[in-house]
Design an enzyme around this catalytic site. Sequence first.
Site, mmCIF file in Angstrom:
data_model
loop_
_atom_site.group_PDB
_atom_site.id
_atom_site.type_symbol
_atom_site.label_atom_id
_atom_site.label_comp_id
_atom_site.label_asym_id
_atom_site.label_seq_id
_atom_site.Cartn_x
_atom_site.Cartn_y
_atom_site.Cartn_z
ATOM 1 N N HIS A 176 8.646 -7.922 -9.512
ATOM 2 C CA HIS A 176 8.502 -6.863 -10.516
ATOM 3 C C HIS A 176 9.838 -6.367 -11.086
ATOM 4 O O HIS A 176 9.844 -5.613 -12.066
ATOM 5 C CB HIS A 176 7.679 -5.701 -9.951
ATOM 6 C CG HIS A 176 6.772 -5.062 -10.940
ATOM 7 N ND1 HIS A 176 5.720 -4.255 -10.603
ATOM 8 C CD2 HIS A 176 6.769 -5.099 -12.314
ATOM 9 C CE1 HIS A 176 5.115 -3.825 -11.709
ATOM 10 N NE2 HIS A 176 5.732 -4.327 -12.752
ATOM 11 N N ASP A 207 -0.476 -0.871 -10.341
ATOM 12 C CA ASP A 207 0.338 -1.226 -9.173
ATOM 13 C C ASP A 207 -0.048 -0.362 -7.978
ATOM 14 O O ASP A 207 -0.423 0.808 -8.138
ATOM 15 C CB ASP A 207 1.813 -0.941 -9.561
ATOM 16 C CG ASP A 207 2.840 -1.675 -8.712
ATOM 17 O OD1 ASP A 207 2.588 -1.876 -7.518
ATOM 18 O OD2 ASP A 207 3.901 -2.011 -9.266
ATOM 19 N N HIS A 215 2.225 0.466 -6.019
ATOM 20 C CA HIS A 215 3.493 1.187 -5.833
ATOM 21 C C HIS A 215 3.896 1.878 -7.138
ATOM 22 O O HIS A 215 3.398 1.530 -8.206
ATOM 23 C CB HIS A 215 4.586 0.204 -5.430
ATOM 24 C CG HIS A 215 4.211 -0.670 -4.267
ATOM 25 N ND1 HIS A 215 3.659 -1.927 -4.430
ATOM 26 C CD2 HIS A 215 4.283 -0.453 -2.931
ATOM 27 C CE1 HIS A 215 3.411 -2.455 -3.241
ATOM 28 N NE2 HIS A 215 3.770 -1.590 -2.306
ATOM 29 N N ASP A 248 7.249 2.022 -7.987
ATOM 30 C CA ASP A 248 8.481 1.320 -8.401
ATOM 31 C C ASP A 248 9.461 2.261 -9.096
ATOM 32 O O ASP A 248 10.079 1.930 -10.109
ATOM 33 C CB ASP A 248 8.136 0.095 -9.263
ATOM 34 C CG ASP A 248 7.391 -0.973 -8.455
ATOM 35 O OD1 ASP A 248 7.427 -0.916 -7.214
ATOM 36 O OD2 ASP A 248 6.761 -1.861 -9.064
ATOM 37 N N HIS A 295 12.873 -4.862 -6.913
ATOM 38 C CA HIS A 295 11.493 -4.833 -7.442
ATOM 39 C C HIS A 295 10.809 -3.482 -7.188
ATOM 40 O O HIS A 295 9.764 -3.222 -7.781
ATOM 41 C CB HIS A 295 10.650 -6.007 -6.909
ATOM 42 C CG HIS A 295 10.069 -5.822 -5.536
ATOM 43 N ND1 HIS A 295 8.914 -6.449 -5.128
ATOM 44 C CD2 HIS A 295 10.500 -5.099 -4.471
ATOM 45 C CE1 HIS A 295 8.653 -6.114 -3.872
ATOM 46 N NE2 HIS A 295 9.600 -5.306 -3.450
ATOM 47 N N ASP A 333 1.057 -5.455 -11.718
ATOM 48 C CA ASP A 333 1.477 -6.020 -10.436
ATOM 49 C C ASP A 333 0.186 -6.416 -9.714
ATOM 50 O O ASP A 333 -0.711 -5.568 -9.540
ATOM 51 C CB ASP A 333 2.250 -4.919 -9.691
ATOM 52 C CG ASP A 333 2.822 -5.351 -8.356
ATOM 53 O OD1 ASP A 333 2.232 -6.219 -7.703
ATOM 54 O OD2 ASP A 333 3.858 -4.761 -7.970
ATOM 55 N N ASP A 379 -0.478 -6.711 -6.796
ATOM 56 C CA ASP A 379 -0.785 -5.923 -5.598
ATOM 57 C C ASP A 379 -1.501 -4.614 -5.930
ATOM 58 O O ASP A 379 -1.894 -3.872 -5.028
ATOM 59 C CB ASP A 379 0.454 -5.720 -4.713
ATOM 60 C CG ASP A 379 1.500 -4.749 -5.266
ATOM 61 O OD1 ASP A 379 1.154 -3.814 -6.005
ATOM 62 O OD2 ASP A 379 2.688 -4.927 -4.917
ATOM 63 N N GLU A 385 4.413 -10.612 -9.447
ATOM 64 C CA GLU A 385 4.309 -10.611 -7.979
ATOM 65 C C GLU A 385 3.329 -11.650 -7.432
ATOM 66 O O GLU A 385 2.911 -11.554 -6.275
ATOM 67 C CB GLU A 385 3.989 -9.201 -7.419
ATOM 68 C CG GLU A 385 5.088 -8.160 -7.683
ATOM 69 C CD GLU A 385 6.292 -8.233 -6.732
ATOM 70 O OE1 GLU A 385 6.177 -8.890 -5.680
ATOM 71 O OE2 GLU A 385 7.358 -7.675 -7.086
HETATM 72 N N1 LIG Z 1 6.909 -4.337 -7.138
HETATM 73 C C1 LIG Z 1 6.637 -4.113 -5.872
HETATM 74 N N2 LIG Z 1 5.790 -4.852 -5.224
HETATM 75 N N3 LIG Z 1 7.282 -3.106 -5.274
HETATM 76 C C2 LIG Z 1 7.155 -2.774 -3.887
HETATM 77 C C3 LIG Z 1 8.089 -1.654 -3.519
HETATM 78 C C4 LIG Z 1 7.965 -1.267 -2.067
HETATM 79 C C5 LIG Z 1 8.839 -0.078 -1.678
HETATM 80 N N4 LIG Z 1 8.426 1.108 -2.365
HETATM 81 C C6 LIG Z 1 10.310 -0.387 -1.946
HETATM 82 O O1 LIG Z 1 10.940 0.261 -2.725
HETATM 83 O O2 LIG Z 1 10.851 -1.301 -1.391
HETATM 84 MN MN LIG Z 2 5.347 -3.324 -8.638
HETATM 85 MN MN LIG Z 3 3.440 -3.276 -6.139
#
Ligand SMILES: NC(=[NH2+])NCCC[C@H](N)C(=O)O
Ligand SMILES: [Mn+2]
Ligand SMILES: [Mn+2]
Length: 301
Positions: A100, A123, A125, A127, A140, A228, A230, A273
């Site tokens: 990402h 997502d 998350h 991010d 990411h 994303d 996920d 992702e």
């Molecule tokens: N694009 C993603 N899958 N991001 C996951 C981030 C996970 C966590 N918040 C980090 O900063 O490491």
């Molecule tokens: Mn993401």
């Molecule tokens: Mn994510």
Amino acid sequence: MNKLNVSIIGVPMDLGQNRRGVDMGPSAIRYAGVVERLKALGHTVKDEGDILISQTREEKSPNTTLRNLEQVIEANTALANKVHSVVTEGEFPLVLGGDHSIAIGTLAGLSDQYENLGVIWYDAHADLNTAETSPSGNIHGMPLAVSIGLGHDDLVNIRDFAPKIKPENIVIIGARSVDPGERELIKEKGIKVFSMHEIDKLGMTEVMNQTMAYFLERKVDGVHLSLDLDGLDPLYTPGVGTPVPGGISYRESHLAMEMLYSSHLITSAEFVEVNPILDEKNRTADAAVALMGSLFGESLI
Ligand SMILES: NC(=[NH2+])NCCC[C@H](N)C(=O)O
Ligand SMILES: [Mn+2]
Ligand SMILES: [Mn+2]
């Protein structure tokens, strides 16, 4: 139906995190039939090939906790320039990831074409980490923060301007793993979030209706979808590096894409992702392409 000139840009990037294999995402999505799927809907589709990504990774970048910083800057600069040229030609950029962190480049390439770009961040998350708040040092987990102007100067200033987007033009959908520093930023900047709690409570139809009403109220002149994989529950998209249980269902995601198609709001998209090494028989790339089908106008009847 509105026929588009879609330009596909692959970004075989895995330097924004530590699970190897997400660089194979663009191939997996191509094998899942993205070009054929969109052509069948009557769109003109051009595959622009892949952005060149450095094969050198470093465990520790010099003078920073951000992993592979130099290479991530270089790749995102190339991606930003490519996205920019695609948009100036009136084509619809469809970016295939890759981790990402590539949203940094996509948004940098889009945003000088739009005065008031909206962004949907689909997502698990947010991010929204910076070097100070990141639990991992993985870029990411930072692209949305970078795009609102927070983070390493060289990332924030790709294409020599910042910020790329306004915090109040962002809608996050599907969040269920948000770090403490990200929570603070969401509050401080007034970023709109439909977490899993709201999706459960309101239902996806209402979430999408509110999202679209929000963008209309904000008078956006384009909306970028950053999806994303996920964001979906790992039951449906197991091939991702940072799966979080309790996610959006396959059908809810199709409904969201179908509603976005009918809204005619979306002007660019990226699907990120997808990690074939962690996947089962390419299910995650298949899901990505199926969702693209809905986003670009497939309907059952
Ligand atoms: N694009 C993603 N899958 N991001 C996951 C981030 C996970 C966590 N918040 C980090 O900063 O490491
Ligand atoms: Mn993401
Ligand atoms: Mn994510």
